[in-house]
Design a protein around this motif. Structure first.
Motif, PDB file in Angstrom:
ATOM      1  N   GLU A 180       0.814  -1.218   0.000  1.00  0.00           N
ATOM      2  CA  GLU A 180       0.000   0.000   0.000  1.00  0.00           C
ATOM      3  C   GLU A 180       0.850   1.273   0.000  1.00  0.00           C
ATOM      4  OE1 GLU A 180      -0.118  -2.458   2.195  1.00  0.00           O
ATOM      5  OE2 GLU A 180      -1.999  -3.474   1.698  1.00  0.00           O
ATOM      6  N   GLY A 181       2.146   1.145   0.287  1.00  0.00           N
ATOM      7  CA  GLY A 181       2.991   2.337   0.337  1.00  0.00           C
ATOM      8  C   GLY A 181       4.052   2.175   1.413  1.00  0.00           C
ATOM      9  N   TYR A 182       4.547   3.302   1.898  1.00  0.00           N
ATOM     10  CA  TYR A 182       5.636   3.298   2.889  1.00  0.00           C
ATOM     11  C   TYR A 182       5.124   3.902   4.196  1.00  0.00           C
ATOM     12  CZ  TYR A 182       9.644   5.183   5.411  1.00  0.00           C
ATOM     13  OH  TYR A 182      10.534   5.505   6.397  1.00  0.00           O
ATOM     14  N   ALA A 183       5.567   3.334   5.304  1.00  0.00           N
ATOM     15  CA  ALA A 183       5.221   3.909   6.608  1.00  0.00           C
ATOM     16  C   ALA A 183       6.487   3.985   7.449  1.00  0.00           C
ATOM     17  CB  ALA A 183       4.191   3.029   7.317  1.00  0.00           C
ATOM     18  N   GLY A 184       6.739   5.117   8.053  1.00  0.00           N
ATOM     19  CA  GLY A 184       7.899   5.277   8.925  1.00  0.00           C
ATOM     20  C   GLY A 184       7.467   5.815  10.269  1.00  0.00           C
ATOM     21  N   ILE A 185       7.900   5.139  11.334  1.00  0.00           N
ATOM     22  CA  ILE A 185       7.549   5.591  12.686  1.00  0.00           C
ATOM     23  C   ILE A 185       8.814   5.957  13.439  1.00  0.00           C
ATOM     24  CG2 ILE A 185       6.678   4.861  14.945  1.00  0.00           C
ATOM     25  CD1 ILE A 185       4.635   3.179  13.628  1.00  0.00           C
ATOM     26  N   ASP A 186       8.798   7.105  14.083  1.00  0.00           N
ATOM     27  CA  ASP A 186       9.809   7.440  15.075  1.00  0.00           C
ATOM     28  C   ASP A 186       9.125   7.316  16.435  1.00  0.00           C
ATOM     29  OD1 ASP A 186      11.446   8.649  16.919  1.00  0.00           O
ATOM     30  OD2 ASP A 186      12.173  10.172  15.528  1.00  0.00           O
ATOM     31  N   PHE A 187       9.498   6.255  17.180  1.00  0.00           N
ATOM     32  CA  PHE A 187       8.806   5.997  18.448  1.00  0.00           C
ATOM     33  C   PHE A 187       9.171   7.028  19.511  1.00  0.00           C
ATOM     34  CE2 PHE A 187       8.731   1.825  16.425  1.00  0.00           C
ATOM     35  CZ  PHE A 187       7.405   1.477  16.598  1.00  0.00           C
ATOM     36  N   VAL A 188      10.343   7.653  19.364  1.00  0.00           N
ATOM     37  CA  VAL A 188      10.752   8.642  20.365  1.00  0.00           C
ATOM     38  C   VAL A 188       9.914   9.910  20.226  1.00  0.00           C
ATOM     39  CG1 VAL A 188      12.664  10.005  21.259  1.00  0.00           C
ATOM     40  CG2 VAL A 188      13.100   7.706  20.382  1.00  0.00           C
ATOM     41  N   SER A 189       9.835  10.436  18.997  1.00  0.00           N
ATOM     42  CA  SER A 189       9.030  11.657  18.800  1.00  0.00           C
ATOM     43  C   SER A 189       7.566  11.318  18.554  1.00  0.00           C
ATOM     44  CB  SER A 189       9.578  12.473  17.631  1.00  0.00           C
ATOM     45  OG  SER A 189       9.416  11.753  16.429  1.00  0.00           O
ATOM     46  N   ARG A 190       7.263  10.029  18.388  1.00  0.00           N
ATOM     47  CA  ARG A 190       5.901   9.521  18.203  1.00  0.00           C
ATOM     48  C   ARG A 190       5.256  10.093  16.951  1.00  0.00           C
ATOM     49  NH1 ARG A 190       3.196   9.084  23.761  1.00  0.00           N
ATOM     50  NH2 ARG A 190       2.657  11.242  23.504  1.00  0.00           N
ATOM     51  N   ARG A 208       2.150  14.983  -7.247  1.00  0.00           N
ATOM     52  CA  ARG A 208       1.283  14.380  -8.264  1.00  0.00           C
ATOM     53  C   ARG A 208       1.293  12.845  -8.204  1.00  0.00           C
ATOM     54  NH1 ARG A 208       1.542  15.402 -14.812  1.00  0.00           N
ATOM     55  NH2 ARG A 208       0.072  13.746 -15.363  1.00  0.00           N
ATOM     56  N   TYR A 209       2.498  12.256  -8.008  1.00  0.00           N
ATOM     57  CA  TYR A 209       2.578  10.790  -8.083  1.00  0.00           C
ATOM     58  C   TYR A 209       2.627  10.100  -6.722  1.00  0.00           C
ATOM     59  CZ  TYR A 209       3.374  11.671 -12.978  1.00  0.00           C
ATOM     60  OH  TYR A 209       3.220  12.078 -14.266  1.00  0.00           O
ATOM     61  N   LEU A 210       3.287  10.725  -5.774  1.00  0.00           N
ATOM     62  CA  LEU A 210       3.367  10.132  -4.433  1.00  0.00           C
ATOM     63  C   LEU A 210       2.815  11.140  -3.430  1.00  0.00           C
ATOM     64  CD1 LEU A 210       6.947   8.543  -4.545  1.00  0.00           C
ATOM     65  CD2 LEU A 210       4.755   7.373  -4.767  1.00  0.00           C
ATOM     66  N   GLU A 211       1.855  10.683  -2.636  1.00  0.00           N
ATOM     67  CA  GLU A 211       1.239  11.574  -1.647  1.00  0.00           C
ATOM     68  C   GLU A 211       1.798  11.237  -0.267  1.00  0.00           C
ATOM     69  OE1 GLU A 211      -2.758  10.358  -2.147  1.00  0.00           O
ATOM     70  OE2 GLU A 211      -3.076  11.612  -3.924  1.00  0.00           O
ATOM     71  N   THR A 212       1.982  12.259   0.554  1.00  0.00           N
ATOM     72  CA  THR A 212       2.580  12.069   1.882  1.00  0.00           C
ATOM     73  C   THR A 212       1.640  12.583   2.954  1.00  0.00           C
ATOM     74  OG1 THR A 212       4.725  12.467   0.867  1.00  0.00           O
ATOM     75  CG2 THR A 212       4.641  12.545   3.255  1.00  0.00           C
ATOM     76  N   LEU A 213       1.543  11.815   4.030  1.00  0.00           N
ATOM     77  CA  LEU A 213       0.745  12.265   5.180  1.00  0.00           C
ATOM     78  C   LEU A 213       1.621  12.196   6.428  1.00  0.00           C
ATOM     79  CD1 LEU A 213      -2.198  12.967   6.237  1.00  0.00           C
ATOM     80  CD2 LEU A 213      -2.354  10.542   6.829  1.00  0.00           C
ATOM     81  N   TYR A 214       1.692  13.286   7.170  1.00  0.00           N
ATOM     82  CA  TYR A 214       2.451  13.319   8.430  1.00  0.00           C
ATOM     83  C   TYR A 214       1.458  13.253   9.580  1.00  0.00           C
ATOM     84  CZ  TYR A 214       6.333  14.904   5.552  1.00  0.00           C
ATOM     85  OH  TYR A 214       7.303  14.985   4.589  1.00  0.00           O
ATOM     86  N   VAL A 215       1.658  12.305  10.489  1.00  0.00           N
ATOM     87  CA  VAL A 215       0.773  12.196  11.656  1.00  0.00           C
ATOM     88  C   VAL A 215       1.628  12.455  12.897  1.00  0.00           C
ATOM     89  CG1 VAL A 215      -0.815  10.707  12.936  1.00  0.00           C
ATOM     90  CG2 VAL A 215      -0.589  10.434  10.454  1.00  0.00           C
ATOM     91  N   ASP A 216       1.254  13.466  13.663  1.00  0.00           N
ATOM     92  CA  ASP A 216       2.013  13.800  14.868  1.00  0.00           C
ATOM     93  C   ASP A 216       1.273  13.254  16.092  1.00  0.00           C
ATOM     94  OD1 ASP A 216       3.437  14.816  16.915  1.00  0.00           O
ATOM     95  OD2 ASP A 216       3.409  16.900  16.233  1.00  0.00           O
ATOM     96  N   GLY A 217       1.827  12.183  16.662  1.00  0.00           N
ATOM     97  CA  GLY A 217       1.149  11.567  17.809  1.00  0.00           C
ATOM     98  C   GLY A 217       1.677  12.096  19.135  1.00  0.00           C
ATOM     99  N   ASP A 218       2.569  13.085  19.068  1.00  0.00           N
ATOM    100  CA  ASP A 218       3.296  13.440  20.278  1.00  0.00           C
ATOM    101  C   ASP A 218       2.429  13.924  21.418  1.00  0.00           C
ATOM    102  OD1 ASP A 218       5.647  13.301  21.542  1.00  0.00           O
ATOM    103  OD2 ASP A 218       6.199  15.384  21.169  1.00  0.00           O
ATOM    104  N   ARG A 219       1.436  14.721  21.124  1.00  0.00           N
ATOM    105  CA  ARG A 219       0.641  15.263  22.233  1.00  0.00           C
ATOM    106  C   ARG A 219      -0.653  14.473  22.435  1.00  0.00           C
ATOM    107  NH1 ARG A 219       3.629  19.473  20.728  1.00  0.00           N
ATOM    108  NH2 ARG A 219       2.477  19.793  18.799  1.00  0.00           N
ATOM    109  N   LYS A 220      -0.782  13.333  21.796  1.00  0.00           N
ATOM    110  CA  LYS A 220      -2.060  12.613  21.874  1.00  0.00           C
ATOM    111  C   LYS A 220      -2.279  11.980  23.245  1.00  0.00           C
ATOM    112  CE  LYS A 220      -3.401  11.964  17.138  1.00  0.00           C
ATOM    113  NZ  LYS A 220      -3.309  11.127  15.954  1.00  0.00           N
ATOM    114  N   TRP A 221      -1.394  11.077  23.645  1.00  0.00           N
ATOM    115  CA  TRP A 221      -1.509  10.474  24.976  1.00  0.00           C
ATOM    116  C   TRP A 221      -0.182   9.833  25.354  1.00  0.00           C
ATOM    117  CZ3 TRP A 221      -4.576   8.498  20.895  1.00  0.00           C
ATOM    118  CH2 TRP A 221      -4.098   7.323  20.333  1.00  0.00           C
TER     119      TRP A 221
END
Ligand code: NAD
Length: 365
Positions: free
Chosen positions: A229-239, A275-288
Motif C-alpha cells: 500500500e505504500g511506505y510507513a515510517g515511525i519514530d517511536f521517540v518523537s511519536r 502528483r505521483y506520491l502523496e505524503t501524510l504526516y501524523v504527529d502523535g506526540d501530544r495525543k496520549w
C-alpha cells in the motif's frame, strides 16, 4: 463505580511510574506497592499515599488486579502466585524467561478465567496505533532500537531487553509465521549480547531486518515498513508517523518514464512528491502517554473481561521468536568453518585500534 483495588509489585525504575499512574486513575485505588528494597518501597508509598510491603504475600487475597514490574527472572514466580489466586495480571515485557514459563502463566490465566496482559508498551504508542488501524501488507521492514547503557536488565541480553519490543510489533503487523531467522550479536560489557542484528523471513514472503543496541549514545527507536500500500515510517521517540502512497493517477495509469519526452522527464522530478506520491504526516506526540494508555486498557480488560490487546499468547510468541534469535546469535559461525569460532563467546579478536587509545573526543558521534 467501586474502585478497583490494585498493587504494583516491584517499584524500581519503571514500576514507580506504574504506581504513580495507577494512583491517579479515578476508578483505581492503589492499595500498596511491593519491593524487597525497603527504602524504595517506603519512598514510593510515601510519595503516592499508599502502603509499602516487602513481600506480595499479604496482597494475594486482597487485590482485584496487579501490575508486576520486577526483574524478568521473577515474573513467572510472582505472576503465577497471583493467577492461582484468581487475580488478573499485567506483567512487564518480556513475559518470562522461557516459553515454558509463559505457557504456564497462560494456562493459569485460562483456568482462573482472568486477563493476562503483557507490557509491550509500543503497541500503545500513538504513532503505532495509528498505523495498525490502516490496511498494510508489509513486504520488507527495518526496525532499529538503540539506547544508552542503563546498567539495568543485566539479567537478560539486548534481544529480551530491547529487541523484543520490535519482535512483538513485527508479529502483530505481519501476522504470518517466521520461517527463517539469522542473527549475529556481541557482548560489550557482560555475558549477554549488548548489540544484535537479525534477519527474519516470514511465510508471507515479508523480510525484516532488526537491530538493537543498548550501548548507543543517542537513543533511536524507528520502524520503517515498505508495503504493497505504500511506505510507513515511525519514530517511536518523537511519536511521529510518516505515510507515503501512490496517487490515484499512479495506481490507475502507472508511469512509463521511458515513453516521456525530455520536458516531461524534467517536470517529473518536481512532480514525484505531490502528483505521483502523496505524503501524510501524523504527529502523535501530544495525543496520549502510552504507559497510561496501557494501564487504562488493562483496567478496562479487568472490568469487562475483554481480551487484552497484548495477551499472554502474544507475549509468549514474541518470547519464542526472541529465543530463536538468541539461539541464532549463540550458534553464528564467524568464519563459516565447521570447527571455527561461534557465538558470543568467540567473536573475532580486535585487529587493532580504531583510533589511538586515550584520545577520545567529546564530539564523537
Ligand atoms: P529495576 O531493577 O529498576 O526495578 C526492579 C525492582 O523490582 C527493584 O526495585 C527490585 O528491588 C524489585 N524486585 C526485585 N525482586 C522483586 C520481587 N520478587 N518482588 C517485588 N519487587 C522485586 O528494573 P526496571 O528497569 O524497572 O525493569 C523492571 C521490569 O520492567 C523488567 O521486566 C523490564 O524488562 C521491564 N521494563 C519494561 C520496559 C518497557 O518499555 N515496557 C522498560 C523498562 C523495563
Amino acid at each position: 463505580m467501586t474502585r478497583m483495588r490494585m498493587a504494583v509489585i516491584g517499584v524500581g525504575h519503571l514500576g514507580q511510574h506504574h504506581a504513580r499512574i495507577l494512583s491517579q486513575l479515578p476508578d483505581v485505588e492503589l492499595v500498596g506497592v511491593v519491593d524487597p528494597n525497603p527504602e524504595q518501597a517506603a519512598a514510593v508509598a510515601h510519595r503516592l499515599g499508599t502502603q509499602a510491603f516487602s513481600s506480595h504475600a499479604p496482597l494475594l487475597d486482597t487485590v482485584d488486579a496487579v501490575s508486576i514490574v520486577t526483574p524478568t527472572v521473577y515474573h513467572h514466580a510472582v505472576a503465577a502466585e497471583f493467577l492461582r489466586c484468581g487475580v488478573p495480571v499485567l506483567v512487564e515485557k518480556p513475559i518470562c524467561r522461557t516459553v515454558a514459563e509463559a505457557n504456564d502463566l497462560i494456562a493459569l490465566a485460562e483456568v482462573a478465567g482472568v486477563p493476562l496482559q503483557v507490557g509491550h508498551i509500543e503497541r500503545f504508542n500513538p504513532a503505532f496505533e495509528d498505523l495498525a488501524r490502516r490496511p498494510l501488507t508489509p513486504l520488507f521492514i527495518e526496525a532499529e532500537r538503540h539506547g544508552p547503557y542503563t546498567g539495568r536488565s543485566t539479567d537478560i541480553g539486548a534481544v529480551l531487553d530491547l529487541m523484543i519490543h520490535d519482535i512483538d510489533l513485527l508479529l502483530s503487523l505481519v501476522g504470518s509465521p517466521v520461517t527463517h531467522v539469522h542473527a549475529v550479536g556481541a557482548p560489550v560489557f557482560g555475558g549477554h549480547e549488548d548489540m544484535v542484528n537479525a534477519r527474519l523471513e516470514f511465510e508471507s514472503g515479508c523480510v525484516a531486518h532488526i537491530t538493537a543496541s543498548r550501548i548507543t549514545v543517542k537513543p533511536k527507536r524507528r520502524l520503517r515498513v515498505w508495503a504493497a500500500e505504500g511506505y510507513a515510517g515511525i519514530d517511536f521517540v518523537s511519536r511521529k508517523l510518516i505515510l507515503v502512497q501512490q496517487s490515484e493517477e499512479l495506481r490507475r495509469a502507472g508511469l512509463r518514464v521511458e515513453q516521456m519526452d525530455a520536458a516531461a522527464k524534467t517536470r517529473l522530478k518536481d512532480e514525484v512528491f505531490g502528483r505521483y506520491l502523496e505524503t501524510l504526516y501524523v504527529d502523535g506526540d501530544r495525543k496520549w502517554d502510552q504507559l497510561t494508555a496501557e494501564l487504562r486498557h488493562f483496567v478496562d480488560c479487568v472490568r469487562t473481561g475483554q481480551r487484552p490487546r497484548v495477551s499472554g499468547e502474544d507475549g509468549r510468541d514474541a518470547l519464542a521468536l526472541a529465543e530463536r534469535i538468541v539461539e541464532s546469535v549463540r550458534t553464528h559461525k564467524w568464519d563459516g568453518q565447521a570447527n571455527g569460532p561461534v557465538g558470543l563467546g568467540q567473536i573475532p579478536r580486535p585487529a587493532g585500534w580504531l583510533f589511538p587509545p586515550n584520545t577520545q573526543r567529546r564530539d564523537a558521534a
